[in-house]
Scaffold this motif. Structure first.
Motif, mmCIF file in Angstrom:
data_model
loop_
_atom_site.group_PDB
_atom_site.id
_atom_site.type_symbol
_atom_site.label_atom_id
_atom_site.label_comp_id
_atom_site.label_asym_id
_atom_site.label_seq_id
_atom_site.Cartn_x
_atom_site.Cartn_y
_atom_site.Cartn_z
ATOM 1 N N GLY A 98 -34.403 -30.970 55.055
ATOM 2 C CA GLY A 98 -33.016 -30.906 54.663
ATOM 3 C C GLY A 98 -32.661 -32.231 54.012
ATOM 4 O O GLY A 98 -32.841 -33.282 54.614
ATOM 5 N N ALA A 99 -32.238 -32.188 52.803
ATOM 6 C CA ALA A 99 -31.896 -33.404 52.094
ATOM 7 C C ALA A 99 -30.397 -33.417 51.832
ATOM 8 O O ALA A 99 -29.801 -32.385 51.552
ATOM 9 C CB ALA A 99 -32.666 -33.501 50.786
ATOM 10 N N SER A 100 -29.807 -34.581 51.940
ATOM 11 C CA SER A 100 -28.382 -34.742 51.678
ATOM 12 C C SER A 100 -28.205 -35.713 50.529
ATOM 13 O O SER A 100 -28.788 -36.794 50.539
ATOM 14 C CB SER A 100 -27.671 -35.307 52.909
ATOM 15 O OG SER A 100 -27.832 -34.451 54.012
ATOM 16 N N SER A 101 -27.415 -35.332 49.550
ATOM 17 C CA SER A 101 -27.118 -36.264 48.459
ATOM 18 C C SER A 101 -25.721 -36.831 48.676
ATOM 19 O O SER A 101 -24.818 -36.129 49.130
ATOM 20 C CB SER A 101 -27.232 -35.574 47.099
ATOM 21 O OG SER A 101 -26.351 -34.482 47.020
ATOM 22 N N MET A 102 -25.606 -38.126 48.400
ATOM 23 C CA MET A 102 -24.344 -38.835 48.588
ATOM 24 C C MET A 102 -24.123 -39.788 47.427
ATOM 25 O O MET A 102 -25.085 -40.275 46.831
ATOM 26 C CB MET A 102 -24.372 -39.635 49.887
ATOM 27 C CG MET A 102 -24.336 -38.779 51.141
ATOM 28 S SD MET A 102 -24.545 -39.759 52.629
ATOM 29 C CE MET A 102 -26.281 -39.506 52.913
ATOM 30 N N PRO A 103 -22.883 -40.094 47.128
ATOM 31 C CA PRO A 103 -22.611 -41.046 46.049
ATOM 32 C C PRO A 103 -23.113 -42.455 46.405
ATOM 33 O O PRO A 103 -23.023 -42.879 47.552
ATOM 34 C CB PRO A 103 -21.085 -41.047 45.931
ATOM 35 C CG PRO A 103 -20.605 -39.882 46.724
ATOM 36 C CD PRO A 103 -21.662 -39.545 47.713
ATOM 37 N N ILE A 104 -23.627 -43.156 45.416
ATOM 38 C CA ILE A 104 -24.059 -44.548 45.609
ATOM 39 C C ILE A 104 -22.881 -45.380 46.107
ATOM 40 O O ILE A 104 -23.058 -46.292 46.913
ATOM 41 C CB ILE A 104 -24.643 -45.134 44.301
ATOM 42 C CG1 ILE A 104 -26.033 -44.559 44.060
ATOM 43 C CG2 ILE A 104 -24.687 -46.648 44.335
ATOM 44 C CD1 ILE A 104 -27.100 -45.014 45.032
ATOM 45 N N ALA A 105 -21.671 -45.053 45.655
ATOM 46 C CA ALA A 105 -20.495 -45.807 46.111
ATOM 47 C C ALA A 105 -20.391 -45.780 47.633
ATOM 48 O O ALA A 105 -20.036 -46.787 48.254
ATOM 49 C CB ALA A 105 -19.226 -45.247 45.473
ATOM 50 N N LYS A 106 -20.718 -44.656 48.247
ATOM 51 C CA LYS A 106 -20.698 -44.567 49.709
ATOM 52 C C LYS A 106 -21.818 -45.414 50.303
ATOM 53 O O LYS A 106 -21.616 -46.134 51.286
ATOM 54 C CB LYS A 106 -20.832 -43.102 50.158
ATOM 55 C CG LYS A 106 -20.800 -42.911 51.666
ATOM 56 C CD LYS A 106 -19.476 -43.364 52.271
ATOM 57 C CE LYS A 106 -19.444 -43.087 53.766
ATOM 58 N NZ LYS A 106 -18.271 -43.692 54.410
ATOM 59 N N ALA A 107 -23.001 -45.345 49.720
ATOM 60 C CA ALA A 107 -24.143 -46.132 50.206
ATOM 61 C C ALA A 107 -23.838 -47.621 50.166
ATOM 62 O O ALA A 107 -24.253 -48.375 51.045
ATOM 63 C CB ALA A 107 -25.382 -45.835 49.365
ATOM 64 N N MET A 108 -23.115 -48.043 49.162
ATOM 65 C CA MET A 108 -22.808 -49.465 48.995
ATOM 66 C C MET A 108 -21.617 -49.887 49.845
ATOM 67 O O MET A 108 -21.292 -51.063 49.923
ATOM 68 C CB MET A 108 -22.552 -49.787 47.523
ATOM 69 C CG MET A 108 -23.724 -49.460 46.610
ATOM 70 S SD MET A 108 -25.285 -50.188 47.135
ATOM 71 C CE MET A 108 -25.043 -51.873 46.635
ATOM 72 N N ASP A 109 -20.983 -48.938 50.514
ATOM 73 C CA ASP A 109 -19.814 -49.239 51.332
ATOM 74 C C ASP A 109 -20.188 -49.507 52.789
ATOM 75 O O ASP A 109 -20.313 -50.648 53.198
ATOM 76 C CB ASP A 109 -18.803 -48.086 51.212
ATOM 77 C CG ASP A 109 -17.518 -48.337 51.968
ATOM 78 O OD1 ASP A 109 -17.208 -49.510 52.261
ATOM 79 O OD2 ASP A 109 -16.813 -47.359 52.284
ATOM 80 N N ASP A 110 -20.425 -48.458 53.567
ATOM 81 C CA ASP A 110 -20.558 -48.650 55.010
ATOM 82 C C ASP A 110 -21.666 -47.838 55.674
ATOM 83 O O ASP A 110 -21.673 -47.685 56.890
ATOM 84 C CB ASP A 110 -19.225 -48.357 55.690
ATOM 85 C CG ASP A 110 -18.706 -46.950 55.437
ATOM 86 O OD1 ASP A 110 -19.363 -46.184 54.710
ATOM 87 O OD2 ASP A 110 -17.637 -46.604 55.966
ATOM 88 N N VAL A 111 -22.611 -47.317 54.903
ATOM 89 C CA VAL A 111 -23.707 -46.546 55.494
ATOM 90 C C VAL A 111 -24.663 -47.506 56.208
ATOM 91 O O VAL A 111 -25.058 -48.534 55.665
ATOM 92 C CB VAL A 111 -24.465 -45.723 54.431
ATOM 93 C CG1 VAL A 111 -25.664 -45.012 55.042
ATOM 94 C CG2 VAL A 111 -23.524 -44.715 53.783
ATOM 95 N N LEU A 112 -25.027 -47.155 57.415
ATOM 96 C CA LEU A 112 -25.893 -47.996 58.244
ATOM 97 C C LEU A 112 -27.252 -47.323 58.418
ATOM 98 O O LEU A 112 -27.330 -46.128 58.685
ATOM 99 C CB LEU A 112 -25.243 -48.192 59.620
ATOM 100 C CG LEU A 112 -25.934 -49.131 60.590
ATOM 101 C CD1 LEU A 112 -25.791 -50.577 60.125
ATOM 102 C CD2 LEU A 112 -25.334 -48.977 61.988
ATOM 103 N N VAL A 113 -28.312 -48.104 58.259
ATOM 104 C CA VAL A 113 -29.651 -47.645 58.611
ATOM 105 C C VAL A 113 -29.875 -48.151 60.032
ATOM 106 O O VAL A 113 -30.102 -49.334 60.259
ATOM 107 C CB VAL A 113 -30.720 -48.183 57.638
ATOM 108 C CG1 VAL A 113 -32.107 -47.712 58.063
ATOM 109 C CG2 VAL A 113 -30.409 -47.743 56.212
ATOM 110 N N ALA A 114 -29.770 -47.255 60.984
ATOM 111 C CA ALA A 114 -29.766 -47.629 62.399
ATOM 112 C C ALA A 114 -31.170 -47.591 62.991
ATOM 113 O O ALA A 114 -31.919 -46.643 62.784
ATOM 114 C CB ALA A 114 -28.846 -46.701 63.184
ATOM 115 N N TYR A 115 -31.479 -48.632 63.746
ATOM 116 C CA TYR A 115 -32.721 -48.686 64.515
ATOM 117 C C TYR A 115 -32.427 -48.815 66.011
ATOM 118 O O TYR A 115 -33.348 -48.769 66.828
ATOM 119 C CB TYR A 115 -33.628 -49.830 64.056
ATOM 120 C CG TYR A 115 -32.950 -51.182 63.998
ATOM 121 C CD1 TYR A 115 -32.755 -51.940 65.147
ATOM 122 C CD2 TYR A 115 -32.491 -51.691 62.793
ATOM 123 C CE1 TYR A 115 -32.117 -53.171 65.100
ATOM 124 C CE2 TYR A 115 -31.866 -52.925 62.733
ATOM 125 C CZ TYR A 115 -31.685 -53.659 63.891
ATOM 126 O OH TYR A 115 -31.046 -54.871 63.832
#
Length: 89
Positions: A38-55
């Motif tokens: 399952g792949a999700s596409s999102m705007p780069i603007a969102k990625a550059m805002d507050d998306v976290l790569v959580a570990y």
């Protein structure tokens, strides 16, 4: 269904900058290593805002059930966008 957790990680924007994100990019695709792709596409603007790569989750490493080793946490988007078992290609 709701839940509450404290996530630890790095901003996706930091990783994208380090990887040399092109200024012309407008969307990105997040894909987990699940059996059913399952792949999700999102705007780069969102990625550059507050998306976290959580570990980490609640002061522990992310558990396999929650997406070990990495999980995207996308504030303000539906839970399906919080991709589990995130990787790179």
């Amino acid at each position: 269904m709701t839940s509450n957790a404290e996530w630890t990680g790095v901003l996706l924007s930091t990783l994208l900058k380090e990887a040399g994100l092109k200024g012309s990019a407008t969307w990105f695709v997040a894909e987990g290593a699940e059996e059913i792709k399952g792949a999700s596409s999102m705007p780069i603007a969102k990625a550059m805002d507050d998306v976290l790569v959580a570990y980490g989750m609640n002061d522990e490493p992310v558990r396999p059930q929650q997406g070990f080793p990495l999980r995207l946490v996308v504030p303000g988007f539906e839970g399906i966008f919080n991709t589990k078992w995130a990787g790179s290609k």
